[in-house]
Design an enzyme around this catalytic site. Structure first.
Site, PDB file in Angstrom:
ATOM      1  CB  SER A 172       2.750   2.228   6.095  1.00  9.22           C
ATOM      2  OG  SER A 172       1.535   2.378   6.773  1.00  9.22           O
ATOM      3  CG  HIS A 186      -0.393   0.304   2.514  1.00  7.63           C
ATOM      4  ND1 HIS A 186      -0.103  -0.662   3.446  1.00  7.63           N
ATOM      5  CD2 HIS A 186      -0.040   1.491   3.086  1.00  7.63           C
ATOM      6  CE1 HIS A 186       0.391  -0.101   4.535  1.00  7.63           C
ATOM      7  NE2 HIS A 186       0.438   1.213   4.336  1.00  7.63           N
ATOM      8  CG  ASP A 243       0.114  -4.030   2.810  1.00  4.76           C
ATOM      9  OD1 ASP A 243       0.499  -3.531   1.734  1.00  4.76           O
ATOM     10  OD2 ASP A 243      -0.043  -3.375   3.857  1.00  4.76           O
TER      11      ASP A 243
END
Length: 638
Positions: A580, A436, A483
């Protein structure tokens, strides 16, 4: 997207909690209770009725598998149902002549064995092989014994042979004399180190594929004998350690081979290869089955064997022998005391007369592992803090500032001159981050190495353009499934490297098995994400977190395969927005660091009952290996 967050007070309380609590003990207690319940619920076997005799019956009566008594050694039925063997590289190491592919050890071609620091081997076919690894690679592929002895020539005759006396069942070996060809010496095998692992090898060498049924000893005999130590994977005693002969007389080893046409009436433990052994032979560190399945699902070990955290019992001789047998290196930890080897009353045996195959294996593994340097930060880098850095930098809620060159695999992923994500360097030209965090077009992205202050480079910072971005093909942006993404760096002009040699940059190892670290293991997270007060961190932060089991209880159906949880259930430590793609890193017993997770998603950052969710890197090992190649992905099993 997630950040690092805990107050200084909470961090100190967390440290005290980790030092004073014993999660492993509580885990073992709960595992034992669960084991009891599982056996009570699952194991209600009854003895099978004996078939009615018929005049046409030609096959033996079926072996009866009795319900194993509930004991403290064997593991859960769920583990046993997975039929793990020595080839299951999710739990054990592959030998140097095999490699781990999709959880199974697979034979390598001989040319892939190391060629440095090796000893030549003479084969039974009179061919000279470069090393023990090469001849074992051949045996692995042909399923036949190929090795005779270590030698610089193959003139010695007769070649190595193993004999079983048809009357006494005594075991004898013929050892070629490399100094005087034609003068091979036949010697009985001593009882001192004899066990079922070696007996299985003898019987397999005589085409009894299920190995040995029983072993015994003959009374003390005059003359010399030799002691032998095998691990069980060998196809001949020539591939085992053969110690120096002793001449003071000794009890002699015998073997009765397993007859699959006449199996025992009762079966305490059924091996994966369908052989039956006593339940007391399980979890003792000895390969009684011949495929090691009796040692793969244990909660405790018998006879001073050593229990790895993966539930595998290894022989007590493996403790502190300079070769890792447990995936996390626990058997080589200095905190363990070596128990005297074997049944010897005096000194331990030596093998100055014969080369040790185990030592050759250790050297081959060492050579292979040296090809890749990962998981060990360069401690010689001077932690020079940035010029002008004020001593008034406050500790940030959620973690503490790292030293400028402390986390050497941490990267910052810059997109259009803005940093919103992190990642981890795994060696070569490869970085791992969250899917992402990226898009297929690489042009807006740059990777920053050795960045400490988010807004300003330091002397060791290196900035590298991105050549290609490979997002997992099954990534689902709405659910964060799969992911994970690989970022390939651009090479330097006219060179194969992608960045200049930098002592402040080190690669983190990629784990090949999800069994390497267990729940409650303490790992670390790092990043520049938002803190508990919502502000973005200006320097790289890090904090300790614990691996959390059974994450479905928090996120229900949103928790998918390939995801894992970590944090503090009290909510005092977590990863939040801005972290992230950053690394969750765990250390093994020997201090080697592995990229265990990638910061992915979560809810209510830093709130109780909502741990951070990470992409479990080991779950994607085969996909990573497919794109990066063998040399860049893992320190072991390659």
């Amino acid at each position: 997207m997630r950040s690092v967050g805990v107050s200084l007070l909470m961090l100190f309380l967390l440290i005290i909690h980790f030092e004073t609590s014993s999660p492993q003990e509580s885990e073992e207690t709960s595992d034992t209770e669960q084991h009891v319940q599982q056996f009570q619920q699952v194991h209600h076997w009854q003895k099978l009725p004996k078939p009615e005799p018929t005049t046409t019956k030609t096959t033996p009566e079926p072996t009866t598998t009795l319900a194993p008594e509930l004991d403290e050694f064997l593991g859960s039925p769920e583990c046993l149902e997975k039929k793990f063997t020595r080839a299951s590289c999710s739990l054990v190491f592959c030998p140097p002549w095999e490699r781990c592919i999709e959880g199974q050890c697979t034979c390598k071609p001989p040319y892939m064995c190391p060629v440095d620091n090796v000893t030549p081997v003479c084969g039974k076919d009179n061919r000279m092989y470069l090393s023990y690894c090469q001849v074992m690679a051949l045996s692995c592929r042909t399923k036949k014994s190929a090795m005779s002895h270590f030698a610089l020539n193959c003139l010695a005759e007769p070649k190595f042979r193993t004999l079983i006396d048809p009357d006494t069942k005594g075991v004898k070996i013929v050892i070629p004399n490399v100094n005087n060809p034609g003068d091979g010496e036949g010697l009985p095998v001593c009882w001192e180190l004899w066990d079922m692992a070696a007996a299985n090898v003898v019987c397999k060498e005589h085409d009894k594929q299920l190995g040995a049924a029983t072993i015994h000893k003959l009374e003390q005999l005059p003359g010399s004998c030799v002691s032998v130590r095998c691990q069980g994977f060998e196809t001949s005693l020539s591939e085992c350690i053969i110690y120096d002969k002793t001449s003071n007389g000794s009890e002699v080893a015998t073997v009765t081979c397993y007859d699959k046409s006449n199996p025992p009436k009762e079966c305490g433990f059924r091996c994966v290869n369908n052989k039956c052994v006593s339940q007391k032979q399980t979890c003792d560190g000895v390969d009684d089955c011949g495929d090691r399945s009796d040692e793969m699902c244990c909660r405790k070990c018998r006879n001073n064997a050593f229990l790895c955290k993966t539930g595998v019992c290894v022989h007590k001789d493996a403790l502190r022998d300079n070769q890792m047998d447990c995936l996390d290196g626990a058997d080589e930890s200095p905190k363990h005391v070596v128990i005297q080897r074997g049944r010897f009353k005096g000194t331990s045996p030596t093998n100055s007369e014969n080369k040790s195959p185990r030592e050759e294996t250790r050297l081959s593994r060492e050579t292979l592992e040296m090809k890749l340097h990962c998981g060990i930060p360069n401690r010689t880098v001077e932690n020079v803090q940035e010029r002008g850095r004020s001593s008034r930098v406050k500790r940030v809620v959620g973690g503490i500032p790292a030293n400028p060159t402390q986390i050497q695999w941490q990267i910052a992923l810059e997109e259009n001159k803005k940093i919103d994500c992190g990642g981890a360097y795994i060696g070569g030209c490869w970085v791992i981050t969250a899917a992402h965090c990226v898009r297929p077009n690489p042009s807006p992205f740059r990777v920053k190495f050795s960045l400490w202050k988010k807004s300003r480079a330091q002397d060791t910072t290196d900035i590298v353009p991105v050549e290609e971005i490979r997002i997992h093909p099954k990534y689902n942006a709405s659910s964060y499934e799969n992911d994970i993404a690989l970022v390939k760096l651009e090479k330097l002009p006219f060179r194969e490297q992608c960045l200049e040699d930098n002592p402040a940059v080190s690669a983190v190892c990629v784990p090949w098995t999800t069994q390497l670290f267990k729940p409650n293991h303490t790992c670390s997270i790092s990043g520049w994400g938002r803190t508990a007060d919502g502000r973005s961190a200006q320097v790289l932060l890090w904090a300790n977190v614990s691996l959390i089991d059974n994450c479905q209880r928090f996120y229900k159906d949103r928790f998918k395969p390939g995801m894992m949880c970590a944090g503090d259930l009290a909510g005092s430590v977590d990863s939040c927005q801005g972290d992230s793609g950053g690394p969750l890193v765990c250390e093994d017993e020997l201090g080697v660091s592995y990229l265990w997770g990638i910061v992915s998603w979560g809810e209510r950052c830093g709130q109780p009952g909502f741990p951070g969710v990470y992409t479990q890197v080991a779950h994607y090992f085969e996909w990573i290996r497919l794109h990066t190649g063998w040399s860049a992905v893992t320190k072991y099993n390659s």
